[in-house]
Scaffold this motif. Structure first.
Motif, short mmCIF file in Angstrom:
data_model
loop_
_atom_site.label_atom_id
_atom_site.label_comp_id
_atom_site.label_asym_id
_atom_site.label_seq_id
_atom_site.Cartn_x
_atom_site.Cartn_y
_atom_site.Cartn_z
N ARG A 607 -24.50 -18.44 -25.90
CA ARG A 607 -24.47 -20.32 -25.71
C ARG A 607 -25.51 -21.07 -24.44
N ASP A 682 -17.72 -20.22 -29.07
CA ASP A 682 -19.45 -20.84 -28.63
C ASP A 682 -20.02 -21.17 -29.38
N TYR A 683 -19.92 -20.63 -31.02
CA TYR A 683 -20.71 -21.56 -31.72
C TYR A 683 -21.00 -22.81 -32.10
N THR A 686 -22.20 -24.53 -29.58
CA THR A 686 -23.70 -24.30 -29.07
C THR A 686 -23.86 -25.69 -30.08
N ASP A 689 -23.64 -28.66 -28.10
CA ASP A 689 -24.95 -28.82 -26.56
C ASP A 689 -26.43 -29.10 -27.83
#
Length: 914
Positions: A607, A682-683, A686, A689
């Motif tokens: 990430r 985290d996928y 991401t 983000d």
């Protein structure tokens, strides 16, 4: 960046005085020739002799007699300006670093690359070979004019039989003499050249003294070829001594027929003859491998030789125009003998210049050939030219060149060869000017020649003047030479050449790209000119080849970056592990035939690495605006290296020049059930983000099932029809409004349209599915959507489907588009996702139907299949705790749909204005 192969590290300090010497004299392997020739013997003498050649004795009267003194001086000035421009370029390149064997070829190839340098080097070699033959044929003709049994005139011994066979024999004997001198080494050649230089200088001195010491006289003229001399009265030319009336008569032009050929002369033909005789400025540079200090000797010696020959030519032009009437100048090109105090000395000078020119051409050709062979550009054909003696003399190249000169002598076409030789020389001169021009324009910091009397203006003018002279001398030979250069360059490009020389083209591209990137102002962006600029994050390319190629098709001429995150902490590592990986990724780009850049980073987590790449990838106005990720599911990864023809290695283990194999540069695919480098949390983070950074997001699922013909670089023509389905509405939060399409929906339409512009997808049909509310009448929303598509110039079929009976219909969407906050529980949201999935799958199984633009499928025919589906990707929820549920719903929504792109666009990308 210096490496162990850098030229800067090829030097070492030797001797007590700390003088710097090359580690290897000629830059080649062992057995390199010893550098022992001085500036005078190695450069000045051969250059002067080559620039004089036979013209200085036999064509002075021709030029002044036809062109007149004023035009002759103008011709000489123009010719030497052209030569001087090339000399300036030679001096600049020669003083910018170590010059090894090969002279002009070395300078050109190390600047323009092996393809251009090798082709021009071979042509320059052939020019020297033919130049040697031309000099020998001219020498044979000069000897037979005096001593041949068919010689005209009353003087001469007339003892040598003539004819094609005899002429070939004389030329072969002289070639044996010249070849013997060159085979024994540069030292003997230098001594022989110096002896020849003394003979030529003595002969010219006697001619200059004769102009002053000899009184007026009448000189009988030989009958013109083809006339009966006995039936015509003897004609005379007049040597008047210094006479003002003679000078006035010779000032203007008086073009007439050439008495040797019968052709009418003009400015161009006379200028071509003059220029042919003074194109030997590279004779000294060709000896670069034997010079003590080539970087000093080549510029200094060449300038001295050019200045000296220019002064001698001007002096001879002036003396000839002041003392000889036009009849003598036009009817006896060898009048130097008639006015000389001792005529045999003029003959010695003629023979000496021809012999020295042939020696210079042969030894120059051998050095160029040896350099070509050492670089191994033409394979085994030039292998014999690599052979050298214990002292470093390339006698193999000398014998090779001797054999080719012997073949040229068999042709015996002196006039034809002379034009070809000059044109080939001019090609090499233009290439040297182009090399210097490229280095100057590239503004490379390491281009710092100590010779500074040049600029890009002189280089450009030198290129233009050389090309102009080529077509002025012989348009046919000029066109043929450029065609030959193109064919040789194509051959060398196909063979592949060394990449360690450095290509000035890369420096020029860098210079131009930097300039235009500075002019690419992001403040002037407009939606009319928007294009996708993709950052594709790849974990292991073995399982992502279809996605790599699909993303390459979606970029529409925009930026395409392959990003990869290597996990690690630089503080805990001895060196950066990322830098050595670039070579493998660049090889991947080449093999996959995608137009992509590579950006790698090191980070403690994927990430964080993705954040780095999203922020710093690209430059200026070329930065990614869309993040592309593979879908996060439990499907076992496939190894496409084993099935893709571009990546399959030969069965016998040979790599066909691919070393090492890509299969050894990337790890094998992740085993099913093994831990992943990226967690589901985290996928989704991401993705969130990227949206926070104002980037569009694309998730690609099941791209390995794409039809292979759709990923090819061809037209994609196939007997199987395919659909591209677009669902521009959020199926997990259906709207109640009629035919509503937001910014994200328009983004989906734009991406699908871009894909349809790719040749491989031209035959695919675009279908747009419009979801209707439960209370909405059919047809109205379709009409509005068709009007919108017409404004956007998008050709597509529109199909209405009823959707939205479930909870959430007609409810206003949250500010961040969080469908989970719509009041649905886990069970209800899962059921909605399953229903949406079933709806999409049901439409995939249906044909086009009989609507507008969609012919009905005939009975018995296999209907079109959906090759790719575009789905609306909802925004991730605001609460990170809901990320797993969000990912599970996406998995349910896209399950068993085949190749699918889930897209969330936040950038306006469509425009209806011009």
């Amino acid at each position: 960046m210096a490496s162990e192969s850098s030229p800067l590290l090829a030097y070492r300090l030797l001797g007590e005085e700390g003088a710097a010497f090359p580690a290897n004299g000629a830059g080649g392997p062992g057995g390199a020739p010893a550098r022992k020739l001085s500036t005078f013997l190695g450069v000045v003498v051969p250059t002067v002799l080559s620039m004089f050649s036979i013209v200085v004795f036999l064509r002075i009267g021709f030029v002044v007699g036809h062109a007149g003194l004023l035009q002759a001086l103008a011709m000489l000035l123009v010719a030497y300006i052209i030569l001087a421009l090339t000399v300036l370029s030679v001096c600049a390149i020669a003083t910018n670093g170590a010059v090894r064997g090969g002279g002009a070829y070395f300078m050109i190839s190390r600047t323009l690359g092996p393809e251009v340098g090798g082709s021009i080097g071979l042509m320059f070699y052939l020019a020297n070979v033919c130049g040697c033959a031309v000099s020998l044929l001219g020498l044979v003709e000069s000897v037979l004019d005096v001593f041949g049994t068919d010689a005209m005139g009353s003087n001469g011994l007339r003892v040598l039989p003539q004819g094609y066979g005899w002429n070939l024999l004389y030329g072969s004997l002289l070639l044996g003499l010249v070849g013997g001198v060159c085979t024994l080494g540069a030292g003997l050649y230098a001594r022989a050249s110096f002896l020849t230089f003394l003979l030529v200088s003595g002969s010219l001195a006697s001619v200059l003294i004769s102009f002053v010491a000899v009184g007026p006289r009448d000189i009988p003229l030989a009958p013109r070829p083809g006339t009966n001399g006995s039936s015509l009265p003897t004609r005379f030319g007049h040597f008047t001594g210094f006479n003002v009336s003679t000078l006035k008569d010779n000032l203007g032009a008086g073009y007439a027929e050439d008495y040797t050929t019968g052709a009418m002369m003009n400015f161009a033909s006379v200028f071509a003859v003059l220029f042919n005789g003074c194109t030997g400025i590279m004779a000294g540079a060709n000896m670069s491998g034997e010079l003590k200090d080539p970087s000093r000797a080549i510029p200094l010696g060449t300038i001295i030789a050019v200045a000296y020959t220019f002064f001698i030519y001007i002096l001879l032009f002036f003396l000839s125009g002041f003392t000889c009437d036009r009849t003598l100048l036009q009817e006896d090109y060898g009048f130097f003998r008639a006015i000389s105090l001792w005529p045999p000395l003029v003959l010695i000078g003629i023979y000496a210049t021809s012999l020295s020119a042939s020696m210079s051409s042969l030894i120059g050709a051998s050095r160029i050939l040896h350099a070509l062979a050492q670089d191994d550009l033409f394979g085994v054909i030039l292998a014999p030219a690599k052979v050298v003696s214990g002292g470093g003399n390339p006698w193999g190249a000398v014998l090779y060149s001797w054999g080719l000169v012997q073949l040229v002598l068999l042709a015996g076409k002196l006039n034809t060869l002379a034009a070809v030789v000059t044109v080939f020389y001019l090609v090499a001169y233009a290439a040297v000017d182009l090399s210097c021009l490229s280095l100057e324009w590239a503004s490379a910091p390491n281009f710092r020649p100590t010779f500074t009397l040049f600029s890009w203006h002189t280089c450009l003018l030198g290129v233009a003047s050389c090309l102009l002279m080529m077509f002025l001398i012989s348009p046919g030979a000029a066109g043929g030479s450029l065609l030959l250069m193109g064919l040789l360059s194509a051959l060398l490009t196909a063979r592949g050449g060394p990449s360690s020389w450095g290509y000035v083209s890369q420096a020029l591209l860098f210079h131009q790209v930097r300039k235009y990137l500075l002019r690419l102002d992001v403040r002037k962006d407009h939606v009319k000119f928007w294009r996708p600029q993709l950052l594709l994050l790849v974990g292991n390319p073995r399982g992502a080849l279809p996605l790599l190629r699909l993303a390459n098709q979606l970029k529409k001429g925009g930026l395409y970056v392959l990003g990869h995150v290597t996990l690690g902490d630089l503080d805990a590592l001895p060196s950066d592990p990322v830098q050595p990986q670039y070579g493998a990724w660049l090889s991947l780009v080449d093999r996959a035939q995608v137009k992509a850049f590579v950006d790698l980073t090191l980070s403690p987590s994927v990430r964080q690495g993705a954040q780095h790449l999203l922020r710093i990838s690209g430059l200026g106005g070329m930065k990614p605006n869309t993040l592309v990720l593979g879908f996060y599911d439990d499907a076992p990864p496939q190894d496409h290296f084993l099935t893709d023809p571009a990546f399959m290695e030969p069965v016998d283990g040979t790599q066909e020049g691919r070393s090492p194999a890509l299969s050894t540069l990337f790890p094998p695919p992740r085993a099913p059930g093994s831990p992943r480098a990226l967690s589901p949390q985290d996928y989704v983070a991401t993705m969130a983000d990227a949206l926070k950074m104002n980037k569009n997001v694309v998730l690609a699922r099941a791209c390995g099932a794409l039809p292979p013909e759709r990923l090819s670089r061809g037209s994609g023509s196939t007997s199987q029809l395919h659909h591209v389905d677009v669902w521009p509405l959020n199926l997990l939060r259906p709207r109640g409004g009629p035919g509503y399409v937001d910014v994200c929906g328009l983004f989906l339409l734009q991406m699908a349209t871009i894909l349809g512009m790719v040749p491989a997808w031209h035959s695919a049909r675009l279908r747009i599915f419009l979801c209707l509310g439960p209370q909405e009448a059919p047809g109205a929303a379709e009409g509005r959507l068709r009007a919108l598509l017409s404004q956007l110039r998008i050709r597509a079929e529109v199909q209405e489907v009823v959707w939205g009976e479930g909870a959430g219909a007609g409810e206003p969407e949250e500010e961040e588009g969080d469908f989970v906050n719509g009041g649905l529980g886990d069970a209800e949201a899962g059921a909605l996702a399953c229903s949406a999935n079933a709806l999409v799958r049901a439409q995939q199984g249906r044909g086009t139907g009989g609507g507008p633009g969609g012919p009905e499928a005939r009975d018995g025919d296999e209907g079109p299949t959906t090759a790719l589906t575009f789905l609306y990707l909802p925004r991730p929820p605001a609460d990170p705790a809901r990320y797993p549920r969000y990912l599970a719903l996406l998995e349910t929504l896209s399950r068993d749909l085949g190749p699918t792109l889930l897209i969330h666009g936040i950038t306006p990308v469509t425009c209806t204005d011009l």
